[in-house]
Design a protein around this motif. Structure first.
Motif, PDB file in Angstrom:
ATOM      1  N   VAL A 265      -0.537  21.465 152.149  1.00 53.39           N
ATOM      2  CA  VAL A 265      -1.234  21.130 153.442  1.00 53.39           C
ATOM      3  C   VAL A 265      -2.636  20.787 153.485  1.00 53.39           C
ATOM      4  CG1 VAL A 265      -1.180  22.042 155.798  1.00 53.39           C
ATOM      5  CG2 VAL A 265       0.541  22.664 154.270  1.00 53.39           C
ATOM      6  N   GLU A 321       5.781  19.973 159.770  1.00 59.42           N
ATOM      7  CA  GLU A 321       5.270  18.980 160.356  1.00 59.42           C
ATOM      8  C   GLU A 321       5.555  19.242 161.837  1.00 59.42           C
ATOM      9  OE1 GLU A 321       8.765  15.836 158.922  1.00 59.42           O
ATOM     10  OE2 GLU A 321       7.446  15.883 157.164  1.00 59.42           O
ATOM     11  N   LYS A 324       1.951  20.117 163.314  1.00 60.87           N
ATOM     12  CA  LYS A 324       0.928  19.469 163.022  1.00 60.87           C
ATOM     13  C   LYS A 324      -0.354  19.358 164.096  1.00 60.87           C
ATOM     14  CE  LYS A 324      -0.309  15.134 161.017  1.00 60.87           C
ATOM     15  NZ  LYS A 324      -1.560  14.581 161.073  1.00 60.87           N
ATOM     16  N   ASP A 325       0.212  19.849 165.208  1.00 59.89           N
ATOM     17  CA  ASP A 325      -1.131  19.995 166.361  1.00 59.89           C
ATOM     18  C   ASP A 325      -1.418  21.208 166.236  1.00 59.89           C
ATOM     19  OD1 ASP A 325      -0.294  17.379 166.833  1.00 59.89           O
ATOM     20  OD2 ASP A 325       0.919  17.831 168.655  1.00 59.89           O
ATOM     21  N   HIS A 328      -3.477  21.718 163.002  1.00 58.50           N
ATOM     22  CA  HIS A 328      -4.508  20.671 162.686  1.00 58.50           C
ATOM     23  C   HIS A 328      -4.805  20.264 161.274  1.00 58.50           C
ATOM     24  CE1 HIS A 328      -5.691  21.741 166.830  1.00 58.50           C
ATOM     25  NE2 HIS A 328      -5.870  23.105 166.444  1.00 58.50           N
ATOM     26  N   TYR A 329      -3.778  20.242 160.800  1.00 63.40           N
ATOM     27  CA  TYR A 329      -4.120  19.509 159.384  1.00 63.40           C
ATOM     28  C   TYR A 329      -4.010  17.900 159.380  1.00 63.40           C
ATOM     29  CZ  TYR A 329       1.202  19.182 158.974  1.00 63.40           C
ATOM     30  OH  TYR A 329       2.443  18.674 159.265  1.00 63.40           O
ATOM     31  N   LYS A 330      -4.754  17.504 158.223  1.00 64.97           N
ATOM     32  CA  LYS A 330      -4.801  16.026 157.960  1.00 64.97           C
ATOM     33  C   LYS A 330      -3.677  15.215 157.480  1.00 64.97           C
ATOM     34  CE  LYS A 330      -9.619  15.406 158.258  1.00 64.97           C
ATOM     35  NZ  LYS A 330     -10.172  16.869 157.790  1.00 64.97           N
ATOM     36  N   GLU A 331      -3.215  16.055 156.278  1.00 59.62           N
ATOM     37  CA  GLU A 331      -1.917  15.380 155.491  1.00 59.62           C
ATOM     38  C   GLU A 331      -0.991  16.406 155.078  1.00 59.62           C
ATOM     39  OE1 GLU A 331      -3.523  11.575 153.284  1.00 59.62           O
ATOM     40  OE2 GLU A 331      -4.713  13.186 153.672  1.00 59.62           O
ATOM     41  N   LEU A 332       0.363  15.898 154.760  1.00 62.62           N
ATOM     42  CA  LEU A 332       1.249  16.932 154.328  1.00 62.62           C
ATOM     43  C   LEU A 332       1.816  16.455 153.264  1.00 62.62           C
ATOM     44  CD1 LEU A 332       2.984  19.697 154.683  1.00 62.62           C
ATOM     45  CD2 LEU A 332       4.374  18.217 156.194  1.00 62.62           C
TER      46      LEU A 332
END
Ligand code: ASP
Ligand code: MG
Length: 401
Positions: A265, A321, A324-325, A328-332
């Motif tokens: 994450v 997934e 995500k909100d 607050h991560y950028k990529e998984l």
């Protein structure tokens, strides 16, 4: 002496093997011992039953799976008793509920709560050989439960513990505990002794020789445990609290686990509560997380990597997934093609440079390390699954040649 002997599925796979094992049991009995035997299901029976269930209902309830899977062990104990009867020996077979192997309600992965000695003792007092089903128990409702794959070892240790047996012998198709899987690493050596702690690490790290909960239980109750071969009559590996450690080996063994997937994450805010939120979600879904690694702060963000079993991979990715909100991560990122290779040894407590030696072996073989994780008596690395067998071999050469 009172001896508990457990034989695995491959040791009782067919009539010939059953007769061979019956010979071992008969000899132990003839030596004047009280003998309690715990058996697994024959050969691939448990897998076959799982496949059979899947044909009917791939989403069968765990309760019904346990009713089904427990039949495998019942077949084994009946057949073994028949073999001993034929040899003219006094014998009785007993199931999990007959010996009151009480478990919790966690169908398919039940934990043993207690086991009665009454019935077994009555039979032993009559000088009978007692053959008990491994892997199964009964819960507070009287339902059949099973202990999780490989659980017969734990059944045997539990019975040895409650009976205060002098020995618990786990017979298998290898001659004991090896420094690495002898089927993959030809120069692997058999260990004469290993500590409970080392064995627990090796068992949970993927060495398939003993169910890890059985070792945990053996340690807790001080059960005298030995792993030995059903085919070659010679001493195996003793599992105990302290070992003589004559050779002063730096490590005792190397384990490999392919059933690992890694999830990263990336770019979560560096603030309190993020790790909590992430792992609470997984815990609520009963997903077991193994290695966890958080990077240091870089411009206010962190990366969190962790591993879960391959079976939990899709579910984990989906759960993360969906959040995500809130996270607050950028990529998984996810990767299933990962294996965990570990070295284990109580010797690490006293000798330095053990980890460096492992990394040197991997470096010489040009194998890239993705993640490193250590504890008191082990060092684990995550690497590409395709490199795993080679990694075990080169690390083994480094430490044992
Ligand atoms: N028969 C069960 C299994 O295959 C339990 C055991 O063998 O220990 O998992
Ligand atoms: Mg994998």
């Amino acid at each position: 002496m009172l001896i508990v002997q457990k034989f695995g599925g491959s040791s009782v796979a067919d009539a010939e093997k059953i007769n061979r094992v019956a010979g071992i049991i008969a000899d132990t009995y003839a030596d004047g011992n009280d003998v309690v035997v715990v058996l697994s299901a024959q050969g691939d029976t448990t897998d076959d039953l799982i496949a059979k269930a899947a044909e009917i209902n791939p989403k069968a309830s765990k309760r019904e799976m346990d009713v089904l899977l427990s039949t495998g062990e019942q077949i084994s104990v009946a057949l073994m008793s028949m073999a001993l009867e034929r040899m003219g020996l006094p014998v009785v077979s007993l199931t999990g509920w007959q010996v009151q192997m009480r478990t919790n309600f966690d169908y398919s992965n039940a934990r043993i709560l207690s086991c009665s000695t009454e019935r077994i003792q009555q039979e032993l007092d009559k000088r009978r050989i007692v053959i008990v089903t491994g892997f199964q128990g009964v819960n507070g409702m009287g339902d059949i439960t099973t202990l999780g794959r490989g659980g017969s070892d734990t059944s045997a240790v539990a019975i040895a513990a409650v009976l205060h047996a002098d020995k618990c012998q786990i017979f298998t198709d290898v001659e004991g505990v090896f420094t690495a899987d002898p089927r993959k690493v030809p120069n692997a050596r058999k260990l004469d002794e290993i500590t409970y702690d080392e064995m627990m690490e090796l068992a949970s790290l993927g060495a398939q020789v003993l169910h890890n909960r059985s070792v945990e239980m053996a340690k807790r109750y001080g059960v005298d445990l030995e792993v030995l071969s059903s085919y070659v009559r010679k001493p195996g590996t003793k599992v105990k609290e302290v070992v003589k450690n004559v050779e002063q080996m730096k490590i005792s063994g190397i384990a490999k686990d392919n059933n690992v997937s890694r999830i990263a994450v990336v770019g979560v805010p560096d603030e309190p509560g993020i790790a909590f939120k992430l792992f609470r979600v997984l815990a609520n879904s009963k997903i077991n997380v193994d290695i966890i690694l958080q990077s240091i702060d870089r411009n206010g963000t962190n990366d969190i990597s962790f591993t879960v079993s391959e079976a939990d991979y899709e579910k984990t990715m989906q759960l993360v997934e969906e959040r995500k909100d809130s996270l607050h991560y950028k990529e998984l990122y996810g990767d299933k093609k990962v294996a965990k290779v570990s070295i284990v040894g109580a010797g690490m407590l006293t000798s330095s440079g053990v980890a460096a030696l492992m990394f040197e072996a991997l470096s010489d073989a040009k194998i890239n390390i993705q993640v490193i994780s250590t504890s008191e008596i082990k060092v684990s690395v995550l690497i590409n699954e395709d490199d795993a067998d080679k990694a075990v071999q080169v690390i083994h050469n480094k430490f044992f040649d």
